[in-house]
Write a protein that holds these residues in place. Structure first.
Motif: not given
Length: 376
Positions: A285-292, A324-327, A331-342, A368-373
Motif C-alpha cells: 500500500h502507498v498513499h499521501s504523506p498527509a498525516g504521516g 487497515v490499509a484500505e482505511r 483517509f489520507t486521500d480525503r485529507m489530501t483532496r480537501i487540503a489541495t482543492t483549488r 485517534t485516527e491519525l494515531a492509528e489507535l
C-alpha cells in the motif's frame, strides 16, 4: 565487495530492510523463527524520509523492546494545527489519548531503522547486504530468490517489504490498483526561524497547495509541500520563495540540510498473499504523506505478519491488515483532496466549517485516527 554469505535455506526470506522488514525480522527473531533479511543497499538510509511515529506504532515498539531508545532520540509533540496562511482553523490534540504514548514522536527514519537494527542484532540477527533480489520464483515446496550478484537463496516463504516497485509483488502477479496524484511533492529538512514554533505540526492550506511544517530533533524542521512541478533538487532560494508564498512572514530558512522531489500514489495491492509470497508495507500500500501514516502502517504490518508466522496463521494476516490499509489510503486521500482543492467555493466552505467543527468531538476523533489507535 565483501558480502556476508547467504545460507542455503531459510524459512522466511525478507526482501527489504526498511522499517517494515526490520520490524518483521525482529518479531521473527523474538519468536525463534528462522529468517534471512536482505537489502540491496550497502548500508542503511541516512536521509530522514518518514519522520512521524504515531502512538499505535510506539505501542508495537514497546512489545519489541525498541520504544525507549527511539523515544529518547525523538521529539514529542501533542498537537497538529490546521491553518490557512497564519490563521488557525483547527487544532488536533494528541494529549489525553487512551495510550501510554499520548503524543506523536518526530524522529528521522534513519533513527527508527537504527533502533530496530540494534534490537535485531541484540536478538542475534542482522541484515544481509548488499543483495539486490532480481528474480523470485515459487514452486509447491518453496521459493527461490536470485540476486544481482548471482547468489541464490531457497526459502519456505518470501516477503516483499521492498517498496512500491516490489520485485516480490511483481513475481507474485499481484495487481497494484490506484493512481498517482497530479501534483509533485517537495520534501526538505531545514534550519529556520518559524513563527508558530517547535511545539506543533502545522498543516497549512493555500491556493497553491498544501504545506506541512514539522519540528525535528536538533532544531530542524521538515517541510512537505505539494507543487505543480517541483525541481529535482529544491534549493534554499526555491524553498524560501515557497514559504514566503504559503506562509508569508512566518519562515526564514537559514540552512538547507537535505531536499528531494517525489511523486505520490494512492494504491493498494489486490491481495497480500499469493501462495508462498506475501507483501507488507509500501509493497502492499502507498498513499499521501498527509498525516504521516505510511511508515507507521508498514511497521504494524511487519509486526502482524511476524506474529502470523509464529502462530501459523498466515491466512489471518491479510484479513487483519488489508482493511487497515484500505482505511488509511481512503483517509489520507480525503485529507489530501480537501487540503489541495483549488475550487474557490469548496475552499471557502472548508475554511468556514473547520473552526466550527473544531468545537465538536471531531478533533479528538481525528487524533485517534491519525494515531492509528483504531487499528489495534
Amino acid at each position: 565487495m565483501n558480502r556476508p554469505a547467504l545460507p542455503a535455506h531459510t524459512k522466511v526470506a525478507i526482501v527489504g530492510a526498511g522499517p517494515t522488514g526490520l520490524t518483521l525480522a525482529v518479531t521473527l527473531a523474538s519468536a525463534g523463527v528462522d529468517h534471512v533479511l536482505l537489502d540491496r543497499l550497502s548500508e542503511g538510509a541516512n536521509t530522514s524520509r518518514a519522520a512521524v511515529v504515531h502512538a499505535r506504532t510506539l505501542e508495537i515498539l514497546d512489545e519489541l523492546g525498541a520504544s525507549r531508545e527511539l523515544i529518547a532520540r525523538g521529539l514529542r509533540l501533542n498537537r497538529f494545527a490546521v491553518r490557512e496562511s497564519s490563521r488557525t482553523l483547527m487544532t488536533v490534540p494528541f494529549d489525553g489519548l487512551p495510550t501510554p504514548h499520548p503524543y506523536t514522536l518526530m524522529v528521522p527514519q534513519y533513527e527508527t531503522e537504527s533502533v530496530l537494527l540494534a534490537r535485531l542484532r541484540a536478538l542475534g540477527g542482522d541484515v544481509h547486504r548488499p543483495y539486490e533480489v532480481v528474480a523470485v520464483s515459487q514452486e509447491d515446496d518453496g521459493v527461490t530468490l536470485t540476486t544481482a550478484c548471482g547468489a541464490r537463496l531457497l526459502a519456505d516463504y518470501a516477503v516483499g517489504a521492498d517498496g512500491m516497485h516490489s520485485v516480490v509483488r511483481e513475481a507474485a502477479g499481484i495487481g497494484f490498483r490506484g493512481a498517482p496524484y497530479e501534483e509533485s511533492f517537495v520534501l526538505a529538512d531545514v534550519a529556520m526561524d518559524w513563527v508558530p514554533g517547535s511545539g506543533e505540526v502545522s498543516l497549512t492550506f493555500g491556493t497553491a497547495g498544501l504545506t506541512v511544517v514539522a519540528p525535528l530533533p536538533g532544531d530542524r524542521y521538515r517541510i512537505v509541500a505539494t507543487v505543480d512541478d517541483a525541481p529535482s533538487a529544491p534549493g534554499l532560494p526555491y524553498l524560501q520563495d515557497l514559504m514566503d508564498e504559503r506562509a508569508p512572514g512566518q519562515a526564514r530558512i537559514t540552512q538547507l540540510v537535505w531536499s528531494s522531489r517525489f511523486r505520490v500514489h494512492h494504491r493498494i495491492a489486490e491481495r497480500y498473499r499469493e501462495g508462498r509470497l506475501l507483501l507488507a508495507g509500501d509493497a502492499a500500500h502507498v498513499h499521501s504523506p498527509a498525516g504521516g501514516q505510511g511508515m507507521n502502517t508498514g511497521i504494524q504490518d511487519g509486526r502482524a505478519l511476524g506474529q502470523a508466522f509464529a502462530e501459523g496463521d498466515l491466512d489471518g494476516y491479510e484479513a487483519r491488515r488489508r482493511p487497515v490499509a484500505e482505511r488509511v489510503v481512503a483517509f489520507t486521500d480525503r485529507m489530501t483532496r480537501i487540503a489541495t482543492t483549488r475550487n474557490v467555493v469548496a475552499r471557502g466552505a472548508r475554511n468556514l466549517a473547520l473552526p466550527l467543527l473544531g468545537r465538536t468531538g471531531l478533533p479528538r476523533k481525528l487524533a485517534t485516527e491519525l494515531a492509528e489507535l483504531n487499528y489495534r
